[in-house]
Design a protein around this motif. Structure first.
Motif, PDB file in Angstrom:
ATOM      1  N   ALA A  18       0.829  -1.204   0.000  1.00 30.70           N
ATOM      2  CA  ALA A  18       0.000   0.000   0.000  1.00 30.70           C
ATOM      3  C   ALA A  18       0.862   1.252   0.000  1.00 30.70           C
ATOM      4  O   ALA A  18       0.562   2.230  -0.695  1.00 30.70           O
ATOM      5  CB  ALA A  18      -0.938  -0.005   1.206  1.00 30.70           C
ATOM      6  N   ALA A  19       1.958   1.235   0.769  1.00 27.19           N
ATOM      7  CA  ALA A  19       2.858   2.391   0.803  1.00 27.19           C
ATOM      8  C   ALA A  19       3.511   2.613  -0.560  1.00 27.19           C
ATOM      9  O   ALA A  19       3.629   3.755  -1.021  1.00 27.19           O
ATOM     10  CB  ALA A  19       3.926   2.187   1.875  1.00 27.19           C
ATOM     11  N   VAL A  20       3.910   1.537  -1.215  1.00 29.34           N
ATOM     12  CA  VAL A  20       4.521   1.652  -2.544  1.00 29.34           C
ATOM     13  C   VAL A  20       3.500   2.178  -3.545  1.00 29.34           C
ATOM     14  O   VAL A  20       3.811   3.039  -4.378  1.00 29.34           O
ATOM     15  CB  VAL A  20       5.102   0.291  -2.995  1.00 29.34           C
ATOM     16  CG1 VAL A  20       5.503   0.311  -4.454  1.00 29.34           C
ATOM     17  CG2 VAL A  20       6.278  -0.084  -2.124  1.00 29.34           C
ATOM     18  N   LEU A  21       2.257   1.690  -3.469  1.00 31.68           N
ATOM     19  CA  LEU A  21       1.210   2.164  -4.358  1.00 31.68           C
ATOM     20  C   LEU A  21       0.965   3.663  -4.153  1.00 31.68           C
ATOM     21  O   LEU A  21       0.898   4.424  -5.125  1.00 31.68           O
ATOM     22  CB  LEU A  21      -0.083   1.380  -4.135  1.00 31.68           C
ATOM     23  CG  LEU A  21      -1.286   1.837  -4.959  1.00 31.68           C
ATOM     24  CD1 LEU A  21      -1.023   1.634  -6.445  1.00 31.68           C
ATOM     25  CD2 LEU A  21      -2.534   1.099  -4.534  1.00 31.68           C
ATOM     26  N   CYS A  22       0.852   4.079  -2.900  1.00 27.34           N
ATOM     27  CA  CYS A  22       0.635   5.505  -2.603  1.00 27.34           C
ATOM     28  C   CYS A  22       1.798   6.351  -3.104  1.00 27.34           C
ATOM     29  O   CYS A  22       1.597   7.426  -3.669  1.00 27.34           O
ATOM     30  CB  CYS A  22       0.428   5.719  -1.109  1.00 27.34           C
ATOM     31  SG  CYS A  22      -1.152   5.096  -0.522  1.00 27.34           S
ATOM     32  N   GLN A  23       3.010   5.862  -2.908  1.00 30.42           N
ATOM     33  CA  GLN A  23       4.180   6.600  -3.384  1.00 30.42           C
ATOM     34  C   GLN A  23       4.146   6.723  -4.910  1.00 30.42           C
ATOM     35  O   GLN A  23       4.436   7.786  -5.463  1.00 30.42           O
ATOM     36  CB  GLN A  23       5.457   5.890  -2.943  1.00 30.42           C
ATOM     37  CG  GLN A  23       6.717   6.602  -3.373  1.00 30.42           C
ATOM     38  CD  GLN A  23       7.972   5.846  -2.969  1.00 30.42           C
ATOM     39  OE1 GLN A  23       7.898   4.709  -2.507  1.00 30.42           O
ATOM     40  NE2 GLN A  23       9.120   6.460  -3.156  1.00 30.42           N
ATOM     41  N   GLY A  24       3.776   5.657  -5.584  1.00 28.68           N
ATOM     42  CA  GLY A  24       3.685   5.702  -7.044  1.00 28.68           C
ATOM     43  C   GLY A  24       2.641   6.696  -7.528  1.00 28.68           C
ATOM     44  O   GLY A  24       2.859   7.415  -8.499  1.00 28.68           O
ATOM     45  N   ILE A  25       1.513   6.757  -6.832  1.00 32.30           N
ATOM     46  CA  ILE A  25       0.461   7.705  -7.211  1.00 32.30           C
ATOM     47  C   ILE A  25       0.944   9.133  -7.016  1.00 32.30           C
ATOM     48  O   ILE A  25       0.756   9.989  -7.891  1.00 32.30           O
ATOM     49  CB  ILE A  25      -0.825   7.426  -6.412  1.00 32.30           C
ATOM     50  CG1 ILE A  25      -1.445   6.105  -6.879  1.00 32.30           C
ATOM     51  CG2 ILE A  25      -1.826   8.568  -6.545  1.00 32.30           C
ATOM     52  CD1 ILE A  25      -2.582   5.605  -6.016  1.00 32.30           C
ATOM     53  N   VAL A  26       1.575   9.393  -5.880  1.00 30.10           N
ATOM     54  CA  VAL A  26       2.078  10.749  -5.607  1.00 30.10           C
ATOM     55  C   VAL A  26       3.117  11.149  -6.649  1.00 30.10           C
ATOM     56  O   VAL A  26       3.080  12.270  -7.181  1.00 30.10           O
ATOM     57  CB  VAL A  26       2.651  10.842  -4.178  1.00 30.10           C
ATOM     58  CG1 VAL A  26       3.424  12.133  -3.971  1.00 30.10           C
ATOM     59  CG2 VAL A  26       1.546  10.724  -3.147  1.00 30.10           C
ATOM     60  N   VAL A  27       4.038  10.253  -6.961  1.00 28.18           N
ATOM     61  CA  VAL A  27       5.062  10.555  -7.962  1.00 28.18           C
ATOM     62  C   VAL A  27       4.420  10.808  -9.320  1.00 28.18           C
ATOM     63  O   VAL A  27       4.775  11.758 -10.029  1.00 28.18           O
ATOM     64  CB  VAL A  27       6.107   9.420  -8.041  1.00 28.18           C
ATOM     65  CG1 VAL A  27       7.003   9.577  -9.259  1.00 28.18           C
ATOM     66  CG2 VAL A  27       6.937   9.386  -6.774  1.00 28.18           C
ATOM     67  N   GLY A  28       3.461   9.979  -9.700  1.00 31.23           N
ATOM     68  CA  GLY A  28       2.797  10.152 -10.993  1.00 31.23           C
ATOM     69  C   GLY A  28       2.023  11.451 -11.098  1.00 31.23           C
ATOM     70  O   GLY A  28       2.062  12.134 -12.125  1.00 31.23           O
ATOM     71  N   VAL A  29       1.330  11.816 -10.032  1.00 34.80           N
ATOM     72  CA  VAL A  29       0.517  13.034 -10.062  1.00 34.80           C
ATOM     73  C   VAL A  29       1.389  14.283 -10.031  1.00 34.80           C
ATOM     74  O   VAL A  29       1.083  15.286 -10.683  1.00 34.80           O
ATOM     75  CB  VAL A  29      -0.486  13.035  -8.879  1.00 34.80           C
ATOM     76  CG1 VAL A  29      -1.139  14.384  -8.711  1.00 34.80           C
ATOM     77  CG2 VAL A  29      -1.535  11.957  -9.090  1.00 34.80           C
ATOM     78  N   THR A  30       2.485  14.243  -9.289  1.00 34.11           N
ATOM     79  CA  THR A  30       3.333  15.426  -9.162  1.00 34.11           C
ATOM     80  C   THR A  30       4.419  15.505 -10.233  1.00 34.11           C
ATOM     81  O   THR A  30       5.185  16.461 -10.252  1.00 34.11           O
ATOM     82  CB  THR A  30       4.007  15.461  -7.772  1.00 34.11           C
ATOM     83  OG1 THR A  30       4.782  14.267  -7.596  1.00 34.11           O
ATOM     84  CG2 THR A  30       2.968  15.566  -6.673  1.00 34.11           C
ATOM     85  N   ASN A  31       4.462  14.540 -11.120  1.00 35.23           N
ATOM     86  CA  ASN A  31       5.461  14.532 -12.182  1.00 35.23           C
ATOM     87  C   ASN A  31       5.144  15.629 -13.192  1.00 35.23           C
ATOM     88  O   ASN A  31       4.076  15.641 -13.803  1.00 35.23           O
ATOM     89  CB  ASN A  31       5.460  13.158 -12.863  1.00 35.23           C
ATOM     90  CG  ASN A  31       6.559  13.020 -13.880  1.00 35.23           C
ATOM     91  OD1 ASN A  31       7.219  13.972 -14.249  1.00 35.23           O
ATOM     92  ND2 ASN A  31       6.760  11.798 -14.335  1.00 35.23           N
ATOM     93  N   PRO A  32       6.065  16.563 -13.404  1.00 32.83           N
ATOM     94  CA  PRO A  32       5.783  17.644 -14.350  1.00 32.83           C
ATOM     95  C   PRO A  32       5.583  17.167 -15.786  1.00 32.83           C
ATOM     96  O   PRO A  32       4.906  17.819 -16.573  1.00 32.83           O
ATOM     97  CB  PRO A  32       6.993  18.567 -14.245  1.00 32.83           C
ATOM     98  CG  PRO A  32       7.995  17.868 -13.421  1.00 32.83           C
ATOM     99  CD  PRO A  32       7.342  16.711 -12.754  1.00 32.83           C
ATOM    100  N   LYS A  33       6.149  16.004 -16.127  1.00 28.62           N
ATOM    101  CA  LYS A  33       5.946  15.486 -17.483  1.00 28.62           C
ATOM    102  C   LYS A  33       4.479  15.180 -17.740  1.00 28.62           C
ATOM    103  O   LYS A  33       4.003  15.327 -18.870  1.00 28.62           O
ATOM    104  CB  LYS A  33       6.795  14.234 -17.716  1.00 28.62           C
ATOM    105  CG  LYS A  33       8.271  14.502 -17.800  1.00 28.62           C
ATOM    106  CD  LYS A  33       9.047  13.282 -18.222  1.00 28.62           C
ATOM    107  CE  LYS A  33       9.061  12.275 -17.108  1.00 28.62           C
ATOM    108  NZ  LYS A  33       9.854  11.075 -17.414  1.00 28.62           N
ATOM    109  N   SER A  34       3.760  14.752 -16.713  1.00 27.71           N
ATOM    110  CA  SER A  34       2.331  14.485 -16.874  1.00 27.71           C
ATOM    111  C   SER A  34       1.592  15.762 -17.231  1.00 27.71           C
ATOM    112  O   SER A  34       0.757  15.784 -18.141  1.00 27.71           O
ATOM    113  CB  SER A  34       1.748  13.901 -15.584  1.00 27.71           C
ATOM    114  OG  SER A  34       2.394  12.705 -15.247  1.00 27.71           O
ATOM    115  N   THR A  35       1.889  16.828 -16.524  1.00 31.60           N
ATOM    116  CA  THR A  35       1.232  18.107 -16.793  1.00 31.60           C
ATOM    117  C   THR A  35       1.567  18.603 -18.194  1.00 31.60           C
ATOM    118  O   THR A  35       0.682  19.051 -18.919  1.00 31.60           O
ATOM    119  CB  THR A  35       1.674  19.148 -15.742  1.00 31.60           C
ATOM    120  OG1 THR A  35       1.425  18.614 -14.442  1.00 31.60           O
ATOM    121  CG2 THR A  35       0.931  20.450 -15.909  1.00 31.60           C
TER     122      THR A  35
END
Length: 121
Positions: A18-35
């Motif tokens: 669960a911690a790894v999943l949450c970390q992955g979500i945070v990294v994905g959402v805050t990744n400037p490449k996504s924006t």
């Protein structure tokens, strides 16, 4: 006593996942490449005459997120089950290690040759 230890181990594993999943979500959402991808790519597919632009952006954004999520999940499930099969059998692991390492040698040679070719940079 062994059952308690097994349950505690399962809880630790679940908590870690669960911690790894949450970390992955945070990294994905805050990744400037996504924006940047959303800003650069999605508007090209929006048709102002095709309906409300925010709704089109929402639908395209969902597709943009769900497509790689689906593929990533499938890859994770397949590789996870393959890893479990290899870990359960030391013979399989030893059998895969040799050829896996042997495949790295020609790949390294190919990468070296590509790097040495003029205009490859």
């Amino acid at each position: 006593m062994a059952d308690t230890e097994a349950v505690a181990g399962a809880v630790r594993t679940t908590t870690r996942a669960a911690a790894v999943l949450c970390q992955g979500i945070v990294v994905g959402v805050t990744n400037p490449k996504s924006t940047v991808s959303f800003i650069a790519v999605l508007p090209q597919f929006v048709d102002p005459a095709g309906g409300p632009v925010p709704l089109q952006m929402l639908v395209l954004g969902c597709v943009f997120v769900l497509a790689p999520l689906t593929v990533g999940t499938a890859v994770a499930l397949v590789t996870g089950s393959a890893r479990d099969r290899f870990v359960r059998s030391p013979d399989r692991l030893a059998t895969a290690t040799g050829p896996g390492g042997a495949l790295m040698i020609p790949l390294a040679v190919i990468l070296l040759l590509l790097a040495l070719l003029p205009g490859a940079h």
